[in-house]
Design a protein around this motif. Structure first.
Motif, short mmCIF file in Angstrom:
data_model
loop_
_atom_site.label_atom_id
_atom_site.label_comp_id
_atom_site.label_asym_id
_atom_site.label_seq_id
_atom_site.Cartn_x
_atom_site.Cartn_y
_atom_site.Cartn_z
N UNK A 329 0.81 -1.22 0.00
CA UNK A 329 0.00 0.00 0.00
C UNK A 329 0.84 1.27 0.00
N UNK A 330 1.92 1.29 0.80
CA UNK A 330 2.76 2.50 0.87
C UNK A 330 4.11 2.32 0.20
N UNK A 331 4.52 1.06 -0.07
CA UNK A 331 5.77 0.81 -0.76
C UNK A 331 7.01 0.83 0.13
N UNK A 332 6.85 1.02 1.43
CA UNK A 332 8.01 1.12 2.31
C UNK A 332 8.65 -0.25 2.53
N UNK A 333 9.98 -0.22 2.77
CA UNK A 333 10.73 -1.43 3.07
C UNK A 333 10.56 -1.75 4.55
N UNK A 334 10.03 -2.93 4.85
CA UNK A 334 9.72 -3.29 6.23
C UNK A 334 10.17 -4.72 6.50
N UNK A 335 10.29 -5.05 7.78
CA UNK A 335 10.63 -6.41 8.17
C UNK A 335 9.35 -7.23 8.31
#
Length: 411
Positions: A329-335
């Motif tokens: 949804x936001x495209x952020x890199x997350x764990x």
């Protein structure tokens, strides 16, 4: 809530009218003859056959044409009765069928390629014959003079149609816009190339890169100036060319390769079928959001834990590196811990639950979660209980939306 793809009761079922037998090897393509009880087929057994329905109710070949090489594809124009046949040796042969479809006269022969021809497309308004082959070349000839107009080398070869073909829906990877003389070509590398063709001149306009698998189908809406591409990566991308803003909307409704696309302009609905056995009808008359680009980072953009390649941060913080994921949804890199939730986002084209970060999951509204498509799914694989194939149902659905009246279909 988003559609889950459960089977629904079907109001209409295709009925088997006849079986056309006689080919010794694979039938690579069959095309319906409009306004006639007939069909044209080409086969790997090096034959072209024109089947007409007799008084007995059976279909018999009124034309049996032997070819010098296995037939791989064809294109039939009912207005001129021009039949173009691509072959395994790179040659494209053209024939003119008689008015009663009992005779086939040779017209032109083009040594268009040096490998198996995959697609042939006749453009009546330009009197051009476009073709692609496994030699990665796009070539176009003038059908009046028989002369080669030009060629263009693609990044990869273009796959063709496997099976049935009818005028309103041709599931191939080449589309031509007569008004602007632009040709759209999808290839095995996942790239869509846009070319402008003139007499003897080919100009590269742009390339679209969005698929991670080969392009398997293209569909062009000349009114809204929107291009749809289906791929073996299970996705469909809508390229808004007319908007001139570079907008690309991703549609995720299949769990296997997309096999065919058809667009109904008067209802603004896109129909897709896939190897997963699903037929999906997409409502394109709604506002959709463009999927965000995936961001790059050495740390989780939520908890700031290092990813496993960030050795310096791992050493300084004495922590084990984590695997990187991305919120759809936001495209952020997350764990993984910060993106443990799954949610469908039909507003962005995700009809199935996909990975989202915890913050986006909490903020998804009912408007975003409402489905923009409907499904028809076979009970077993790609077969319905009555034995009709997925492709039959796909064609029936296209016929219902494009011309809601009875049709006979040939597979």
């Amino acid at each position: 809530m988003a559609t889950e793809g459960q089977p629904r009761a079907q109001a209409r079922t295709p009925l088997l009218l006849s079986r056309l037998e006689g080919s010794q090897e694979l039938v690579t393509m069959a095309v319906i003859i409009p306004k006639e009880d007939g069909v044209i087929s080409v086969s790997e057994d090096r034959t072209v056959r024109v089947w007409l329905k007799r008084d007995s109710g059976q279909y018999w070949p009124s034309v049996y044409q032997s070819m010098p090489a296995p037939c791989t594809c064809m294109c039939f124009n009912p207005e001129t009765r021009r039949l173009s046949v691509g072959m395994d040796n790179g040659v494209v042969s053209e024939f003119i069928l008689s008015e009663d479809y009992n005779k086939m006269t040779p017209a032109q022969t083009y040594q268009a390629h040096h490998a198996r021809v995959t697609v042939v497309l006749f453009v009546l308004e330009m009197e051009w014959l476009l073709s692609t082959a496994q030699d990665k070349l796009l070539s176009w000839h003038c059908t009046e003079s028989g002369h080669l107009q030009g060629t263009y080398r693609m990044a990869a070869w273009v796959s063709g149609l496997d099976g049935v073909m009818f005028p309103e829906c041709v599931c191939v990877c080449i589309r031509f816009d007569v008004e602007t003389r632009h040709v759209f070509v999808g290839d095995q590398s996942g790239q869509v190339t846009v070319l402008k063709l003139e007499q003897g001149v080919c100009t590269l306009v742009t390339t679209f890169r969005g698929h991670t698998g080969s392009v398997t189908a293209l569909c062009w809406d000349p009114v809204q100036r929107v291009l749809f591409s289906g791929s073996s990566d299970h996705s469909i991308i809508m390229w808004d060319i007319g908007g001139r803003k570079g907008t690309a909307i991703e549609l995720q409704g299949h769990s296997d390769k997309v096999q065919g696309l058809c667009y109904a302009p008067h209802t603004r609905q896109l129909i897709s079928c896939g190897s997963d056995g699903r037929i999906v009808v997409w409502n394109m008359d709604v506002n959709r959001q463009e999927t965000p680009e995936w961001l790059d980072s050495d740390l989780c953009q939520k908890c700031e834990q290092p990813f496993f390649w960030n050795f310096k941060q791992m050493w300084d913080s004495k922590k084990i590196g984590l695997r990187q994921h991305h919120c759809r949804r936001c495209g952020k890199a997350v764990c993984g811990k910060c993106s443990s939730k799954r949610s469908s986002i039909p507003l962005m084209g995700f009809e199935f639950p996909v990975r989202v970060c915890d913050r986006c999951n909490d903020s998804i509204t009912d408007q975003e979660d409402g489905s923009r498509s409907s499904y028809r799914k076979p009970v077993e694989g790609s077969m319905w209980e009555n034995g009709c194939s997925l492709k039959q149902h796909f064609i029936q659905k296209c016929n219902d939306l494009l011309k809601p009246k009875a049709k006979r279909l040939f597979l």
